[in-house]
Design a protein around this motif. Structure first.
Motif, short mmCIF file in Angstrom:
data_model
loop_
_atom_site.label_atom_id
_atom_site.label_comp_id
_atom_site.label_asym_id
_atom_site.label_seq_id
_atom_site.Cartn_x
_atom_site.Cartn_y
_atom_site.Cartn_z
N GLY A 1 0.80 -1.22 0.00
CA GLY A 1 0.00 0.00 0.00
C GLY A 1 0.83 1.26 0.00
O GLY A 1 2.02 1.26 -0.30
N ASP A 2 0.14 2.35 0.32
CA ASP A 2 0.74 3.68 0.35
C ASP A 2 1.10 4.04 1.78
O ASP A 2 0.28 3.87 2.70
CB ASP A 2 -0.24 4.71 -0.21
CG ASP A 2 -0.60 4.42 -1.66
OD1 ASP A 2 0.29 4.01 -2.43
OD2 ASP A 2 -1.77 4.62 -2.02
N TYR A 3 2.29 4.57 1.96
CA TYR A 3 2.81 4.94 3.27
C TYR A 3 3.42 6.33 3.21
O TYR A 3 3.84 6.79 2.14
CB TYR A 3 3.88 3.95 3.75
CG TYR A 3 3.34 2.58 4.05
CD1 TYR A 3 2.97 2.24 5.35
CD2 TYR A 3 3.19 1.63 3.06
CE1 TYR A 3 2.46 0.98 5.64
CE2 TYR A 3 2.69 0.36 3.35
CZ TYR A 3 2.33 0.05 4.63
OH TYR A 3 1.83 -1.19 4.93
N THR A 4 3.49 6.96 4.36
CA THR A 4 4.20 8.23 4.50
C THR A 4 5.39 8.00 5.41
O THR A 4 5.26 7.34 6.45
CB THR A 4 3.27 9.31 5.11
OG1 THR A 4 2.15 9.50 4.23
CG2 THR A 4 3.99 10.62 5.28
N VAL A 5 6.52 8.54 5.02
CA VAL A 5 7.74 8.46 5.83
C VAL A 5 8.09 9.87 6.28
O VAL A 5 8.10 10.80 5.48
CB VAL A 5 8.92 7.86 5.04
CG1 VAL A 5 10.21 7.94 5.84
CG2 VAL A 5 8.62 6.43 4.63
N GLU A 6 8.37 10.00 7.56
CA GLU A 6 8.86 11.27 8.10
C GLU A 6 10.23 11.02 8.72
O GLU A 6 10.39 10.13 9.56
CB GLU A 6 7.91 11.84 9.14
CG GLU A 6 8.37 13.19 9.65
CD GLU A 6 7.37 13.86 10.58
OE1 GLU A 6 7.72 14.93 11.11
OE2 GLU A 6 6.28 13.32 10.78
N ILE A 7 11.21 11.77 8.26
CA ILE A 7 12.56 11.68 8.81
C ILE A 7 12.69 12.78 9.85
O ILE A 7 12.54 13.96 9.55
CB ILE A 7 13.62 11.81 7.71
CG1 ILE A 7 13.40 10.71 6.66
CG2 ILE A 7 15.02 11.73 8.31
CD1 ILE A 7 14.17 10.89 5.39
#
Length: 147
Positions: free
Chosen positions: A57-63
């Motif tokens: 699926g679709d994911y968001t990554v925050e660094i």
């Protein structure tokens, strides 16, 4: 440092690696890392992190600068500072490697060369990562990393 982006995966995996660390895998099978011994072996050498997400699926990554609570961590060798963060299926192999094209699902993240502790945490479809300078470059795991 804060950076946020989205990616899509058909292998339920987030891959994190310096492109120089997996040059030896470019001519390997495209899905070499689907063999657990190969996946764990490269993680233990500090060449790559494969974070199994549990579903496609679709994911968001925050660094983020740092993670304080409820995180896992592993160590990563970053020899040149060009770090790919994105879909497992874009991991180097099959005579291909991430190249910045529109077909790549992820980003390149620039870091100073060196060893890093990579902290990670998953909250539904959001993944938080931080990269902290370290003196350690290898890991000692026996099983795949599942978030």
């Amino acid at each position: 440092m804060t950076n946020k982006f989205s990616f899509s995966t058909d292998t339920a995996t987030l891959s994190v690696f310096d492109v120089a660390s997996l040059k030896h895998r470019v001519n390997d099978d495209p899905d070499w890392w689907s063999i657990p011994d190969d996946e764990v072996g490269e993680i233990n050498k500090g060449n790559v992190l494969f974070l199994n997400l549990g579903s496609d699926g679709d994911y968001t990554v925050e660094i983020c600068d740092d993670l304080k609570d409820g995180y896992g961590s592993l160590f990563l060798n970053i020899p040149v500072g060009k770090v790919f963060i994105g879909a497992g299926e874009d991991t180097s192999g099959g005579d291909l490697e991430p190249d910045g094209s529109d077909y790549m699902s992820g980003i390149f993240f620039e870091l100073s060369p060196g060893f890093y502790e990579v902290k990670f945490k998953k909250e539904r479809y959001d993944i938080l990562l931080s990269f902290i300078k370290s003196n350690r470059s290898s890991n000692n795991i026996n099983d795949l990393i599942r978030l």
